[in-house]
Design a protein around this motif. Sequence first.
Motif, PDB file in Angstrom:
ATOM      1  N   ARG A   1      12.616 -14.830  -8.669  1.00 49.31           N
ATOM      2  CA  ARG A   1      12.781 -15.186  -7.261  1.00 49.31           C
ATOM      3  C   ARG A   1      12.682 -13.942  -6.377  1.00 49.31           C
ATOM      4  O   ARG A   1      12.077 -13.975  -5.302  1.00 49.31           O
ATOM      5  N   ARG A   2      13.256 -12.843  -6.829  1.00 41.62           N
ATOM      6  CA  ARG A   2      13.197 -11.602  -6.055  1.00 41.62           C
ATOM      7  C   ARG A   2      11.759 -11.100  -5.923  1.00 41.62           C
ATOM      8  O   ARG A   2      11.305 -10.744  -4.817  1.00 41.62           O
ATOM      9  N   ARG A   3      11.031 -11.074  -7.033  1.00 41.57           N
ATOM     10  CA  ARG A   3       9.638 -10.617  -7.002  1.00 41.57           C
ATOM     11  C   ARG A   3       8.792 -11.505  -6.105  1.00 41.57           C
ATOM     12  O   ARG A   3       7.925 -11.038  -5.349  1.00 41.57           O
ATOM     13  N   PHE A   4       9.051 -12.793  -6.190  1.00 38.50           N
ATOM     14  CA  PHE A   4       8.267 -13.741  -5.396  1.00 38.50           C
ATOM     15  C   PHE A   4       8.478 -13.507  -3.904  1.00 38.50           C
ATOM     16  O   PHE A   4       7.514 -13.464  -3.126  1.00 38.50           O
ATOM     17  N   LEU A   5       9.728 -13.342  -3.470  1.00 37.79           N
ATOM     18  CA  LEU A   5      10.004 -13.123  -2.064  1.00 37.79           C
ATOM     19  C   LEU A   5       9.431 -11.791  -1.586  1.00 37.79           C
ATOM     20  O   LEU A   5       8.956 -11.684  -0.446  1.00 37.79           O
ATOM     21  N   GLU A   6       9.461 -10.759  -2.448  1.00 36.91           N
ATOM     22  CA  GLU A   6       8.881  -9.471  -2.073  1.00 36.91           C
ATOM     23  C   GLU A   6       7.386  -9.602  -1.769  1.00 36.91           C
ATOM     24  O   GLU A   6       6.875  -9.032  -0.807  1.00 36.91           O
ATOM     25  N   LEU A   7       6.709 -10.361  -2.624  1.00 32.13           N
ATOM     26  CA  LEU A   7       5.278 -10.560  -2.409  1.00 32.13           C
ATOM     27  C   LEU A   7       5.016 -11.337  -1.120  1.00 32.13           C
ATOM     28  O   LEU A   7       4.079 -11.034  -0.377  1.00 32.13           O
ATOM     29  N   ARG A   8       5.842 -12.330  -0.844  1.00 34.48           N
ATOM     30  CA  ARG A   8       5.657 -13.106   0.375  1.00 34.48           C
ATOM     31  C   ARG A   8       6.001 -12.274   1.614  1.00 34.48           C
ATOM     32  O   ARG A   8       5.346 -12.420   2.664  1.00 34.48           O
ATOM     33  N   VAL A   9       7.004 -11.421   1.525  1.00 33.51           N
ATOM     34  CA  VAL A   9       7.313 -10.520   2.640  1.00 33.51           C
ATOM     35  C   VAL A   9       6.129  -9.597   2.907  1.00 33.51           C
ATOM     36  O   VAL A   9       5.761  -9.337   4.062  1.00 33.51           O
ATOM     37  N   GLN A  10       5.505  -9.115   1.834  1.00 35.68           N
ATOM     38  CA  GLN A  10       4.339  -8.246   1.977  1.00 35.68           C
ATOM     39  C   GLN A  10       3.205  -8.980   2.684  1.00 35.68           C
ATOM     40  O   GLN A  10       2.538  -8.422   3.565  1.00 35.68           O
ATOM     41  N   GLN A  11       2.975 -10.236   2.312  1.00 33.10           N
ATOM     42  CA  GLN A  11       1.921 -11.022   2.961  1.00 33.10           C
ATOM     43  C   GLN A  11       2.261 -11.298   4.425  1.00 33.10           C
ATOM     44  O   GLN A  11       1.404 -11.195   5.310  1.00 33.10           O
ATOM     45  N   ASN A  12       3.516 -11.651   4.694  1.00 32.21           N
ATOM     46  CA  ASN A  12       3.909 -12.009   6.051  1.00 32.21           C
ATOM     47  C   ASN A  12       3.867 -10.811   6.996  1.00 32.21           C
ATOM     48  O   ASN A  12       3.787 -10.980   8.219  1.00 32.21           O
ATOM     49  N   GLY A  13       3.902  -9.613   6.434  1.00 35.27           N
ATOM     50  CA  GLY A  13       3.808  -8.423   7.265  1.00 35.27           C
ATOM     51  C   GLY A  13       2.416  -8.143   7.774  1.00 35.27           C
ATOM     52  O   GLY A  13       2.222  -7.274   8.631  1.00 35.27           O
ATOM     53  N   GLN A  14       1.422  -8.852   7.256  1.00 27.43           N
ATOM     54  CA  GLN A  14       0.037  -8.666   7.701  1.00 27.43           C
ATOM     55  C   GLN A  14      -0.227  -9.471   8.968  1.00 27.43           C
ATOM     56  O   GLN A  14       0.452 -10.455   9.264  1.00 27.43           O
ATOM     57  N   GLU A  15      -1.235  -9.057   9.710  1.00 27.87           N
ATOM     58  CA  GLU A  15      -1.699  -9.787  10.884  1.00 27.87           C
ATOM     59  C   GLU A  15      -3.081 -10.368  10.589  1.00 27.87           C
ATOM     60  O   GLU A  15      -3.875  -9.753   9.877  1.00 27.87           O
ATOM     61  N   PRO A  16      -3.388 -11.556  11.114  1.00 31.16           N
ATOM     62  CA  PRO A  16      -4.746 -12.090  10.937  1.00 31.16           C
ATOM     63  C   PRO A  16      -5.781 -11.118  11.492  1.00 31.16           C
ATOM     64  O   PRO A  16      -5.621 -10.592  12.599  1.00 31.16           O
ATOM     65  N   THR A  17      -6.815 -10.853  10.722  1.00 26.68           N
ATOM     66  CA  THR A  17      -7.862  -9.924  11.156  1.00 26.68           C
ATOM     67  C   THR A  17      -8.712 -10.572  12.250  1.00 26.68           C
ATOM     68  O   THR A  17      -8.600 -11.765  12.542  1.00 26.68           O
ATOM     69  N   SER A  18      -9.590  -9.764  12.838  1.00 26.82           N
ATOM     70  CA  SER A  18     -10.396 -10.262  13.964  1.00 26.82           C
ATOM     71  C   SER A  18     -11.277 -11.432  13.548  1.00 26.82           C
ATOM     72  O   SER A  18     -11.460 -12.395  14.307  1.00 26.82           O
ATOM     73  N   GLY A  19     -11.840 -11.358  12.326  1.00 27.82           N
ATOM     74  CA  GLY A  19     -12.687 -12.459  11.867  1.00 27.82           C
ATOM     75  C   GLY A  19     -11.910 -13.745  11.695  1.00 27.82           C
ATOM     76  O   GLY A  19     -12.386 -14.832  12.065  1.00 27.82           O
TER      77      GLY A  19
END
Length: 915
Positions: A517-535
Motif C-alpha cells: 500500500r505504501r509503495r502504491f501511494l508513493e507511485l500515485r503521488v509521483q504521478q499526481n505531481g505531474q502536469e498535463p503536457t502541452s500536447g
Amino acid sequence: MASPGIEVELLVKGHSDLGEVTPEVKPSDSQTSVAIAGLEWREMEGDDCGFHYGVERSRLQEMLSLLGLETYQVQKLTLQGSLQITFDSMKNWAPQVPKDLPWHFLRKLQALNAEARNTTMVLDMPPDAWPAEKESQTEEEMIYWDPAEDIATDDIYSFSELPMPDTPVNPLDLVCALLLSSDTFLQQEILLKMSLCQFALPLVLPDSENHYHTFLLWALRGVMRTCCLQPPRGLGSFREDSVVLSRVPTFAFVRMDVSSNSKSQLLNAILSPTRRQGDCFWHRDLNLGTNPREIADGLVEISWFFPSGKEDLDVFPEPMAFLNLRGDIGSHWLQFKLLTEVSSAVFILTDNISKKEYKLLYSMKESTTKYYFILSPYRGKRNTNLRFLNRLIPVLRIDHSHVLVKVSSTDSESFVRRIRSIICSVARSPCRRMSVEDMAHAARKLGLRIDEDLEECQKAKDRAQKIIRKIKDVDAYKRDELRLQGDPARKAAQVEREFCQLQWVSEPPEKHRAELRRRFLELRVQQNGQEPTSGVQEFILGISSPSLGERQYFLRWMEWGLARLGPPRPRQPPETLLTLRPKLGGASDLNEPLWPEPLGVEHFLREMGQFYEAESCLVEAGRLPAAQRRFAHFPGLAVDLLLGGLPLELVDGATLSIPVRWVTGLLKELHVRLDRRSRLVVLSALGVPGTGKSTLLNTMFGLRFATGRSCSPRGSFMQLLPVAEGFSQDLGCDQILVIDSGGLIGGALASAGDRFELEASLATLLMGLSNVTVVSVADTKDIPPAVLHAFLRLEKMGHMPNYQFVHQSLHDLSVPSPKPRDRRPLLDPPSDLSRAATHMEKQGGSFRTQAGLAERQHVWHIPALWHGAPPMAAVSLGYSEAIFELKRCLLENIRNGLSNQNKNIQQLIELVRRL
C-alpha cells in the motif's frame, strides 16, 4: 438579350400549355441564377447558357419523397442513428415499398453484402388480390374453344393487371439521395463500406436542388487500401495508405451525346482479370440498370486498381485511378472540365459528333490531357464524325491512333487488351499524377463545393495539426509528452496486481500488505505531481468543444494524422497471417509488446485516465481533499466520445491491467447520461490475434474496432450500441456493450509462464463481464488455452456466458464448410490442453461436458472474408451472409434470455470491482 456568340435556349419540358414566355431582363454578371416566370437563368459556357425550367428541383424532391428522405434535408441522417439495433436487425427482409430502400441499402452495406445495390422490391400481396379461379371446364369445352371468346375471359394474361410494386429506383439515384440526406460522418461510413464491396465511389455528388455539386474529399478520407510495391520484396512490399493521398495516373471515361458502347461495362472489363468480370461500376445489363436516372446524372465516380504482386492477377503494374461521368458531357460541362484538368487521359465514347460537341471539345485546346475517342461505326453520321475528328486532331494534339472503333463483332477481350495497353503506355510516359487532394484543389478553383471546407472541419483540423506537427519521433514523444504511461504506471499496475492477489491468500502477512500500500501511494503521488503536457492539454481542448461535430472532426483528424506519422506501415497480406501465429505468445516479459504499438488517440485518453487514477487514489487515501480535484471531469469528456461512437480502452494496453477507478468513473458517468435507459447486455470477442474477430464485430454491428496486426492497439476496447426505444422492451436491454479483446490472448500454451497466467486472468475478466462471448479461432484444434482456464474459473463463480465459437477461414479463396465429423476437434480440445486446464484449476470433467455446448447452436464456420485475392477482392457474399446469421442468432439469444441475466450499469460496476 444575350452576349454575342451565346445562344439563349428555352427548355420547357412537359409544359407546352404555358404559351410564349418572354423574359425582359438578363441577370447581372454577378448572378449565376435568377427565377423569372418559373424559369431559371443558368450561366454556363457553350450552348447550355439560358433560361431553364426548374424541372430538376421537382425531380429531386420527388425522389426524396418517394424514398421517405425528404425530412432529412435539414436534420441529416447520422452514423450513430444508422447503427441502432432494431427489430429489422434480426430479419433478412426484402424491401416492399420505395421507402424501405434506403434502410435496406444501409443494412446490406453495413454487412458488406455485395448485393446492397440491388433495389428490387418484393411485393407482399394479400391473397384476395389474386384473380379468382375460373370454374373447371369440361373436357368438351377444353377441346372446342373459341379464341375470340377466350380473350375476353380471365386467363393467364390477366396477371399483368395485378398490383405491382412502385417504379423501381435506379441504384445510382438511391446512392445519391442517401448521401444528400446523410451527415458527413455517415457519408464517410457509406463510402468506406462501398469500397470494401469493391463498388465505385461517388467523387462529385450532383445536387440540382441547390444548384451546386459537392466534391467528396472528406467522405473519401476514411478509405484505406493495401497494395504491393513493385517489384515485390517480401512482406515489407505491402503498404497501406489512404486513397486520398496517393498520387497515381488517372484515366477518365465519359460519354458524348449517345454511345452504343457502355462505359461502365468497359471499365469493369478493364479493371478485372480476364477470367473474372467484376461489377465495380453499375451498368445497363445489371438488375435495374436500364431504369432511367432521375437525379444521378452529373455524378462522377472513382475507382482504383491496386496490384497484388501476382502477375497472373494484376492487369496493371502500378496503382491507377479511374473516373466515370454519368450522363453526357454536353449536359455536364463543369464535371467534364474538372476531369480534363485532373486526368492523365480522357476516353470519350460516342456514336456521333455534332457541332455542339465539336465546340465543346474545341474549347479544350489549351488542355495538356491526352484524348482518345471510342466510336461505333453503325450509329451516327460517319462522314460528319470524320470531318470533325480531322479538325480536332491538331487542336487536341492527337493522331489517328487515338481513335478506336468498337463494333459488336469486335473481339471484346482483344479490345480491352488494347485499351489496357494504351493506359500502360500513358502511365509509363511523363504524365499527370494526382491525388484526390490535388483533384479537390482543381475542383475548388472551378467553383465546386468541397465537403471538407466546412468551418467546423477546418477548425478541428488546425487543432489536430498543432499536436501532430510536434511529433518528430513517436518513441520520444511517448516518453516526453505522455509521461504518466512510463515506468510509474507499469510499476503501479504491478503493485496493484500483487495487492489483489493477496485477497486470495488465507492469511496474508499484514506487513507485506502495508508495504504494498505504501509503495502504491508513493507511485500515485509521483504521478499526481505531474502536469498535463502541452500536447495533452491541446487534446483535452479538442474533445471539450461544445460542438459535437467539431469533436468528431477533431478525433478523425487525430486518427489519420497519427496513422501518417513516419513512412507508411508495412502490412502482411491476409494469407500470411497463419504463418505468423507461432510467433505469438512467446514473450516472457509481461510488458513486452507482441508487436510494435503505433501511437493513437487511445494513448492520449490513457494519459487522461492515469491522471484521474492517481488523483482518485489520493482522495481515497485521504491525501488530497475532494474539493481540490482537477481532473474529476475527465470521465465525462471520455463518455461523450463513447456515445459518439469511439471505442474506449477497457484494459490498458501498456500495463495489461484494468484501471478500475477510471473505468468505474466512465461507467458512473455513462449511467447518468443514459438515465433510465441503462439496461445492458455485454458481448465480448476473444481469440488469437489475426483470427478476424475485430473484422467480425465491425461487419456485424458497424463498429470501429481497429483491424490488422500492424495497426491494432494492444488493449481491450469497448463500444456502445444503442437499442431503438421501440425494440428495447422486446430485446430486454437498452444498450449492448461490445468488448473487443484486441491482442491480449496468445495462442501458445505456456502453462508455467507469467504471461499465460496474465492472459488467463484477462480472459476471465472479459468473459466474466459478458453475457455473450464469441471465441474466434483460425484452427479448429486451437482454442486459446487462456479461454479454457477462464471457463473453468467462471464455473467456480457460477457465471456461464452464452458461448459462440467461430472458426474463420483466413485463406483468400472460399472453402467448403467442414463436414460434421471435422467439427468435433473444436468442441473437444486436445487432451493435453484440457488436462492442463483441469489440473490447474482443480476441476474435473471435459471441457465439452462443462460447457454444455450444442454443436448446431454454438459452433459457426465462417467462409473466407475475400472473394478472390486482395487488394482488388470484394468481401465474399458467403462471409456476409454467415455473419448476418451469427448476428441474428446472438440477438435471438439475448431476446430469449439465453445470455444470462441482463445487467444495469451499477451492477456492471460492481462486477468490474469483483473481477
